[in-house]
Design an enzyme around this catalytic site. Structure first.
Site, PDB file in Angstrom:
ATOM      1  N   GLY A   1       0.950  -1.141   0.081  1.00  0.00           N
ATOM      2  CA  GLY A   1       0.076   0.096   0.146  1.00  0.00           C
ATOM      3  C   GLY A   1       0.804   1.117   0.038  1.00  0.00           C
ATOM      4  O   GLY A   1       0.568   2.000   0.898  1.00  0.00           O
TER       5      GLY A   1
ATOM      6  N   ILE B   1      11.159  -8.479  12.591  1.00  0.00           N
ATOM      7  CA  ILE B   1      11.679  -9.876  13.254  1.00  0.00           C
ATOM      8  C   ILE B   1      12.903 -10.025  12.815  1.00  0.00           C
ATOM      9  O   ILE B   1      13.607 -10.721  13.304  1.00  0.00           O
ATOM     10  CB  ILE B   1      10.686 -11.077  12.973  1.00  0.00           C
ATOM     11  CG1 ILE B   1      10.795 -11.628  11.508  1.00  0.00           C
ATOM     12  CG2 ILE B   1       9.147 -11.217  13.518  1.00  0.00           C
ATOM     13  CD1 ILE B   1      10.404 -13.044  11.331  1.00  0.00           C
ATOM     14  N   ASP B   2      13.332  -9.679  11.613  1.00  0.00           N
ATOM     15  CA  ASP B   2      14.840  -9.840  10.737  1.00  0.00           C
ATOM     16  C   ASP B   2      15.938  -9.315  11.614  1.00  0.00           C
ATOM     17  O   ASP B   2      17.004  -9.672  11.733  1.00  0.00           O
ATOM     18  CB  ASP B   2      14.873  -9.396   9.550  1.00  0.00           C
ATOM     19  CG  ASP B   2      13.695  -9.969   8.869  1.00  0.00           C
ATOM     20  OD1 ASP B   2      13.188 -11.040   8.897  1.00  0.00           O
ATOM     21  OD2 ASP B   2      13.213  -9.200   7.584  1.00  0.00           O
TER      22      ASP B   2
ATOM     23  N   ARG C   1      18.873 -38.901  11.669  1.00  0.00           N
ATOM     24  CA  ARG C   1      18.656 -38.234  10.336  1.00  0.00           C
ATOM     25  C   ARG C   1      19.279 -36.781  10.595  1.00  0.00           C
ATOM     26  O   ARG C   1      19.874 -36.294  11.690  1.00  0.00           O
ATOM     27  CB  ARG C   1      17.015 -37.873  10.083  1.00  0.00           C
ATOM     28  CG  ARG C   1      16.342 -38.788   9.857  1.00  0.00           C
ATOM     29  CD  ARG C   1      14.866 -38.573   9.575  1.00  0.00           C
ATOM     30  NE  ARG C   1      14.133 -39.578   9.019  1.00  0.00           N
ATOM     31  CZ  ARG C   1      12.818 -39.899   9.157  1.00  0.00           C
ATOM     32  NH1 ARG C   1      11.937 -39.049  10.071  1.00  0.00           N
ATOM     33  NH2 ARG C   1      12.145 -40.559   8.379  1.00  0.00           N
TER      34      ARG C   1
ATOM     35  N   GLY D   1      14.269 -13.995   7.623  1.00  0.00           N
ATOM     36  CA  GLY D   1      15.420 -12.992   7.827  1.00  0.00           C
ATOM     37  C   GLY D   1      15.767 -12.450   6.672  1.00  0.00           C
ATOM     38  O   GLY D   1      16.711 -11.471   6.838  1.00  0.00           O
TER      39      GLY D   1
ATOM     40  N   ARG E   1      15.547 -34.730   6.205  1.00  0.00           N
ATOM     41  CA  ARG E   1      13.988 -33.998   6.428  1.00  0.00           C
ATOM     42  C   ARG E   1      14.344 -32.665   6.594  1.00  0.00           C
ATOM     43  O   ARG E   1      15.290 -32.027   7.183  1.00  0.00           O
ATOM     44  CB  ARG E   1      13.321 -34.616   7.534  1.00  0.00           C
ATOM     45  CG  ARG E   1      13.133 -36.012   7.241  1.00  0.00           C
ATOM     46  CD  ARG E   1      11.964 -36.447   6.321  1.00  0.00           C
ATOM     47  NE  ARG E   1      11.488 -37.668   6.152  1.00  0.00           N
ATOM     48  CZ  ARG E   1      12.131 -38.530   5.523  1.00  0.00           C
ATOM     49  NH1 ARG E   1      13.323 -38.476   4.861  1.00  0.00           N
ATOM     50  NH2 ARG E   1      11.838 -39.804   5.336  1.00  0.00           N
TER      51      ARG E   1
ATOM     52  N   HIS F   1       5.803 -18.405   8.074  1.00  0.00           N
ATOM     53  CA  HIS F   1       5.272 -16.963   8.958  1.00  0.00           C
ATOM     54  C   HIS F   1       4.884 -17.432  10.359  1.00  0.00           C
ATOM     55  O   HIS F   1       4.497 -16.589  11.168  1.00  0.00           O
ATOM     56  CB  HIS F   1       3.938 -16.830   8.118  1.00  0.00           C
ATOM     57  CG  HIS F   1       4.208 -16.016   6.866  1.00  0.00           C
ATOM     58  ND1 HIS F   1       4.607 -16.866   5.831  1.00  0.00           N
ATOM     59  CD2 HIS F   1       4.524 -14.547   6.510  1.00  0.00           C
ATOM     60  CE1 HIS F   1       5.012 -15.810   4.916  1.00  0.00           C
ATOM     61  NE2 HIS F   1       4.690 -14.626   5.326  1.00  0.00           N
TER      62      HIS F   1
HETATM   63  O1  F6P Z   1      11.015  -8.781   6.782  1.00  0.00           O
HETATM   64  C1  F6P Z   1       9.882  -9.761   7.630  1.00  0.00           C
HETATM   65  C2  F6P Z   1       9.783 -11.170   6.820  1.00  0.00           C
HETATM   66  O2  F6P Z   1       9.142 -11.718   7.572  1.00  0.00           O
HETATM   67  C3  F6P Z   1      10.965 -11.819   6.292  1.00  0.00           C
HETATM   68  O3  F6P Z   1      11.930 -12.319   7.095  1.00  0.00           O
HETATM   69  C4  F6P Z   1      10.354 -12.465   5.233  1.00  0.00           C
HETATM   70  O4  F6P Z   1      11.241 -12.878   4.067  1.00  0.00           O
HETATM   71  C5  F6P Z   1       9.193 -11.653   4.586  1.00  0.00           C
HETATM   72  O5  F6P Z   1       8.963 -10.988   5.592  1.00  0.00           O
HETATM   73  C6  F6P Z   1       8.194 -12.459   4.350  1.00  0.00           C
HETATM   74  O6  F6P Z   1       7.138 -11.506   3.704  1.00  0.00           O
HETATM   75  P1  F6P Z   1       5.561 -11.949   3.391  1.00  0.00           P
HETATM   76  O7  F6P Z   1       4.864 -11.814   4.553  1.00  0.00           O
HETATM   77  O8  F6P Z   1       5.546 -10.711   2.432  1.00  0.00           O
HETATM   78  O9  F6P Z   1       5.650 -13.164   2.678  1.00  0.00           O
END
Ligand code: F6P
Length: 368
Positions: free
Chosen positions: A84, A148-149, A184, A192, A286, A292
């Protein structure tokens, strides 16, 4: 609270970009500080800046009751979007064609109509840059960084990071037991972007044996040699934490070319790395891609405290007229930094830094 020197009476608050735990705690801290200390009116702008484009349906006054009980809640009560940008708003016509419209003047006009004297913009780099654009066009803005990164240079830590670390560490702990039972190699992929902070710190916290970071080039061969050595010493399982931003190493590419296989698919890169390790090490592999889940859930106590401090400090910046600034944590203090100079400076893991050296000292393999 410090005395007000600015003329502000009404503020807007918006959350933009990807969500993270702690956004509601910032909103709560800011609304409480604004009303209790300065008696300001607070308007919640919904879904990033969309609420400034369509204020009739996407803006509402936030009173104390609206922020009651939201401290432990993940997500954002204001909603968010990473599509947006009012300066380049993506629209799709009836025929399905996409184009970009500049809604910035409309957003500025609507902010004025809502009586907003200053916008508090909570978001990452992209969102702060949009806020800066509006600021330069005459709408005072104060920023609150989030991700979060943990990859913003301007601040020691961003809220959301600690909660994500808890989530990933718990996952790595759980993967440990099943990896051990089945002998395994198990890969856990973290988020990140191009920074390896989540992988590095959760890898150390979760006792991973291999950590793969975008900042440290690695080879599949080195990882397989390490796994073989573990086997010879009696450790029949290996935990590999993989940052999503890593590049596929040359020896994995060669492996795929030799087998005439399609190029690895985008996203979930740990699947590709896992595939290459399985072929090279001749062992069972594995892969778990956490995705998310790392952005959800209740903020940790650390993140709740940091978010509250950021929200309260942002209100102080508005009260003292420090527009165009963003709050940031430096050492023990929450300070104000210039948005323009602070944004765009990504903080990456230092391959020679203390954290990597610590991990290497206890035998963690980075594949280098
Ligand atoms: O920047 C935060 C983040 O969660 C990254 O770690 C990740 O690559 C990205 O956003 C994922 O974005 P979206 O929610 O648009 O898939």
């Amino acid at each position: 609270m410090i005395p007000q020197t600015s003329k502000v009476k009404t503020i807007g608050i918006s959350t933009g970009g990807g969500d993270c735990p702690g956004l509601n705690a910032v909103i709560r801290g800011a609304v409480k500080a604004a009303i209790k200390n300065y008696n300001w009116r607070v308007i919640g702008i919904e879904d990033g800046f969309d609420g400034l484009i369509w204020p009739e349906t996407k803006s509402r006054e936030l009173k104390l009751g609206d922020v009651s009980g939201i401290l432990p809640r993940g997500g954002t009560i204001l909603g968010t979007t990473n599509r947006g940008n009012p300066f380049k708003y993506k629209v799709r016509d009836e025929l399905g064609f996409d184009s970009e419209v500049d809604y910035s003047q409309r957003a500025l006009d609507n902010a004025r109509q809502l009586g907003i004297d200053c916008m508090m913009v909570i978001g990452g780099d992209g969102t702060q840059n949009i806020g800066l654009g509006l600021h330069k066009r005459g709408l005072p803005v104060v920023g609150v960084p989030k991700t979060i990164d943990n990859d913003l240079n301007a601040t020691d830590v961003t809220f959301g990071f600690d909660t994500a670390l808890h989530t990933v560490t718990e996952a790595v702990d759980k993967i440990h037991t099943t990896a051990e039972s089945h002998h395994r190699i198990m890969l856990v992929e973290t988020m990140g972007r191009e920074a390896g902070w989540i992988a590095l710190e959760s890898g150390i916290a979760g006792g991973a044996h291999v950590i793969l970071l975008p900042e440290i080039p690695f080879t599949i061969k080195k990882i397989c040699d390490f796994v073989d050595q573990r086997h010879r010493s009696g450790k029949k399982f290996t935990i590999v934490v993989v940052a999503e931003g890593i590049s596929i190493p040359a020896d994995a590419q060669q492996l795929f070319e030799r087998e005439k296989r399609a190029a690895p698919r985008a996203g979930a890169i740990a699947n590709t790395i896992g595939d290459a390790i399985a072929r090279c090490a001749h062992r069972e592999v594995r892969v778990t891609v956490l995705g998310h889940i790392q952005r959800g859930g209740s903020p940790s106590p650390f993140d709740r405290v940091l978010s509250t401090r950021f929200g309260v400090k942002a209100v102080e910046l508005i009260a003292t007229g420090q527009f165009g600034h963003m709050v940031a944590l430096r050492g023990e203090h929450v300070i104000a930094v210039d948005i323009e100079t602070a944004c765009g400076q990504v903080k990456l893991v230092n391959p020679e830094g203390d954290l990597v050296r610590t991990a290497k000292a206890i035998g963690v393999c980075f594949g280098d």
